[in-house]
Design a protein around this motif. Structure first.
Motif, PDB file in Angstrom:
ATOM      1  N   MET A   1       0.838  -1.193   0.000  1.00  0.00           N
ATOM      2  CA  MET A   1       0.000   0.000   0.000  1.00  0.00           C
ATOM      3  C   MET A   1       0.879   1.251   0.000  1.00  0.00           C
ATOM      4  N   SER A   2       0.580   2.182  -0.857  1.00  0.00           N
ATOM      5  CA  SER A   2       1.401   3.383  -0.944  1.00  0.00           C
ATOM      6  C   SER A   2       0.944   4.418   0.077  1.00  0.00           C
ATOM      7  N   ALA A   3       1.843   5.321   0.418  1.00  0.00           N
ATOM      8  CA  ALA A   3       1.551   6.366   1.396  1.00  0.00           C
ATOM      9  C   ALA A   3       0.586   7.390   0.805  1.00  0.00           C
ATOM     10  N   GLU A   4      -0.191   7.980   1.672  1.00  0.00           N
ATOM     11  CA  GLU A   4      -1.119   9.033   1.252  1.00  0.00           C
ATOM     12  C   GLU A   4      -0.326  10.268   0.847  1.00  0.00           C
ATOM     13  N   THR A   5      -0.693  10.853  -0.288  1.00  0.00           N
ATOM     14  CA  THR A   5      -0.006  12.056  -0.755  1.00  0.00           C
ATOM     15  C   THR A   5      -1.008  13.187  -0.967  1.00  0.00           C
ATOM     16  N   PHE A   6      -0.533  14.388  -0.708  1.00  0.00           N
ATOM     17  CA  PHE A   6      -1.351  15.578  -0.891  1.00  0.00           C
ATOM     18  C   PHE A   6      -1.448  15.890  -2.379  1.00  0.00           C
ATOM     19  N   ILE A   7      -2.671  16.079  -2.888  1.00  0.00           N
ATOM     20  CA  ILE A   7      -2.882  16.443  -4.292  1.00  0.00           C
ATOM     21  C   ILE A   7      -2.919  17.953  -4.438  1.00  0.00           C
ATOM     22  N   GLY A   8      -3.777  18.601  -3.648  1.00  0.00           N
ATOM     23  CA  GLY A   8      -3.906  20.049  -3.735  1.00  0.00           C
ATOM     24  C   GLY A   8      -5.213  20.524  -3.158  1.00  0.00           C
ATOM     25  N   GLY A   9      -5.437  21.838  -3.264  1.00  0.00           N
ATOM     26  CA  GLY A   9      -6.670  22.427  -2.778  1.00  0.00           C
ATOM     27  C   GLY A   9      -6.514  23.913  -2.572  1.00  0.00           C
ATOM     28  N   PHE A  10      -7.592  24.519  -2.103  1.00  0.00           N
ATOM     29  CA  PHE A  10      -7.568  25.955  -1.816  1.00  0.00           C
ATOM     30  C   PHE A  10      -8.746  26.328  -0.929  1.00  0.00           C
ATOM     31  N   ALA A  11      -8.596  27.426  -0.224  1.00  0.00           N
ATOM     32  CA  ALA A  11      -9.669  28.033   0.560  1.00  0.00           C
ATOM     33  C   ALA A  11      -9.901  29.421  -0.009  1.00  0.00           C
ATOM     34  N   SER A  12     -11.171  29.833  -0.080  1.00  0.00           N
ATOM     35  CA  SER A  12     -11.448  31.076  -0.775  1.00  0.00           C
ATOM     36  C   SER A  12     -12.787  31.671  -0.368  1.00  0.00           C
ATOM     37  N   GLY A  13     -12.882  32.969  -0.471  1.00  0.00           N
ATOM     38  CA  GLY A  13     -14.159  33.662  -0.353  1.00  0.00           C
ATOM     39  C   GLY A  13     -15.059  33.383  -1.539  1.00  0.00           C
ATOM     40  N   PHE A  14     -14.526  32.725  -2.577  1.00  0.00           N
ATOM     41  CA  PHE A  14     -15.322  32.347  -3.750  1.00  0.00           C
ATOM     42  C   PHE A  14     -16.182  31.117  -3.489  1.00  0.00           C
ATOM     43  N   MET A  15     -16.024  30.498  -2.297  1.00  0.00           N
ATOM     44  CA  MET A  15     -16.835  29.339  -1.935  1.00  0.00           C
ATOM     45  C   MET A  15     -17.643  29.689  -0.698  1.00  0.00           C
ATOM     46  N   GLY A  16     -18.946  29.358  -0.731  1.00  0.00           N
ATOM     47  CA  GLY A  16     -19.791  29.669   0.412  1.00  0.00           C
ATOM     48  C   GLY A  16     -20.867  28.630   0.626  1.00  0.00           C
ATOM     49  N   GLN A  17     -21.503  28.703   1.789  1.00  0.00           N
ATOM     50  CA  GLN A  17     -22.612  27.815   2.105  1.00  0.00           C
ATOM     51  C   GLN A  17     -23.832  28.648   2.455  1.00  0.00           C
ATOM     52  N   GLY A  18     -24.967  27.975   2.523  1.00  0.00           N
ATOM     53  CA  GLY A  18     -26.205  28.663   2.847  1.00  0.00           C
ATOM     54  C   GLY A  18     -26.862  29.230   1.603  1.00  0.00           C
ATOM     55  N   PHE A  19     -27.903  30.022   1.807  1.00  0.00           N
ATOM     56  CA  PHE A  19     -28.651  30.600   0.698  1.00  0.00           C
ATOM     57  C   PHE A  19     -27.736  31.422  -0.186  1.00  0.00           C
ATOM     58  N   MET A  20     -27.606  31.007  -1.432  1.00  0.00           N
ATOM     59  CA  MET A  20     -26.757  31.661  -2.443  1.00  0.00           C
ATOM     60  C   MET A  20     -25.312  31.837  -1.984  1.00  0.00           C
ATOM     61  N   GLY A  21     -24.878  30.971  -1.070  1.00  0.00           N
ATOM     62  CA  GLY A  21     -23.482  31.022  -0.633  1.00  0.00           C
ATOM     63  C   GLY A  21     -23.152  32.222   0.208  1.00  0.00           C
ATOM     64  N   MET A  22     -24.111  32.682   1.007  1.00  0.00           N
ATOM     65  CA  MET A  22     -23.912  33.903   1.785  1.00  0.00           C
ATOM     66  C   MET A  22     -22.842  33.757   2.883  1.00  0.00           C
ATOM     67  N   ARG A  23     -22.662  32.560   3.429  1.00  0.00           N
ATOM     68  CA  ARG A  23     -21.592  32.331   4.403  1.00  0.00           C
ATOM     69  C   ARG A  23     -20.355  31.913   3.610  1.00  0.00           C
ATOM     70  N   VAL A  24     -19.462  32.864   3.374  1.00  0.00           N
ATOM     71  CA  VAL A  24     -18.331  32.613   2.482  1.00  0.00           C
ATOM     72  C   VAL A  24     -17.069  32.261   3.252  1.00  0.00           C
ATOM     73  N   GLY A  25     -16.144  31.669   2.519  1.00  0.00           N
ATOM     74  CA  GLY A  25     -14.840  31.373   3.068  1.00  0.00           C
ATOM     75  C   GLY A  25     -14.660  29.923   3.461  1.00  0.00           C
ATOM     76  N   TYR A  26     -14.693  29.049   2.481  1.00  0.00           N
ATOM     77  CA  TYR A  26     -14.497  27.628   2.725  1.00  0.00           C
ATOM     78  C   TYR A  26     -13.398  27.102   1.823  1.00  0.00           C
ATOM     79  N   GLY A  27     -12.884  25.941   2.174  1.00  0.00           N
ATOM     80  CA  GLY A  27     -11.842  25.334   1.371  1.00  0.00           C
ATOM     81  C   GLY A  27     -12.031  23.846   1.239  1.00  0.00           C
ATOM     82  N   LEU A  28     -11.564  23.314   0.131  1.00  0.00           N
ATOM     83  CA  LEU A  28     -11.538  21.879  -0.111  1.00  0.00           C
ATOM     84  C   LEU A  28     -10.101  21.496  -0.474  1.00  0.00           C
TER      85      LEU A  28
END
Length: 144
Positions: A1-28
């Motif tokens: 089994m190979s070791a887990e490796t980081f692929i990538g990601g980002f956190a941004s105000g361009f991502m939000g939750q709630g109605f129309m993304g009003m709570r902004v600032g999430y990352g994946l």
């Protein structure tokens, strides 16, 4: 089994939750084995990211040393709002919605068990980044 490796990601105000993304600032963030969701208010890239738009080493998909890889994954484990193993994800749906002037899209992560996790995307940049990351994480999971 190979070791887990980081692929990538980002956190941004361009991502939000709630109605129309009003709570902004999430990352994946993606590894070879897991998907992490984080709040940008509590984590913006950790010791390797600083304030560069929640990017690691200033890049969407950086090439990390083994030590950096271990550090980033450990920081994600501490800062996560949620974590799903690749085998726990049924699919990841990316959609573009709305007129170009009021650009909105969405990402819906459907776990094998449990409720969907949804984020509004407030910029085509977020959509494009997530498309690239999801294709690297598990192209068989992607629905557009």
């Amino acid at each position: 089994m190979s070791a887990e490796t980081f692929i990538g990601g980002f956190a941004s105000g361009f991502m939000g939750q709630g109605f129309m993304g009003m709570r902004v600032g999430y990352g994946l963030y993606f590894t070879s084995a897991r998907l992490f969701g984080v709040s940008a208010a509590t984590w913006s890239g950790g010791s390797l990211g600083g304030t560069v738009a929640g990017l690691i080493e200033g890049e969407l998909m950086p090439a990390l040393t083994p030590d950096q890889n271990t550090t980033v994954i450990a920081e994600l484990e501490r800062a996560k709002d949620f974590e799903l193993g690749k085998d726990q994800v049924r699919n990841i749906e990316l959609k573009r919605t709305g007129p170009m002037m009021l650009w909105l899209g969405r990402i819906t992560i459907q776990p094998v068990n449990g409720q969907a996790i949804k984020y509004a995307l407030r910029s085509p940049i977020a959509y494009d980044r997530l498309l690239k990351l999801t294709q690297a994480f598990g192209p068989e999971l992607l629905r557009t």
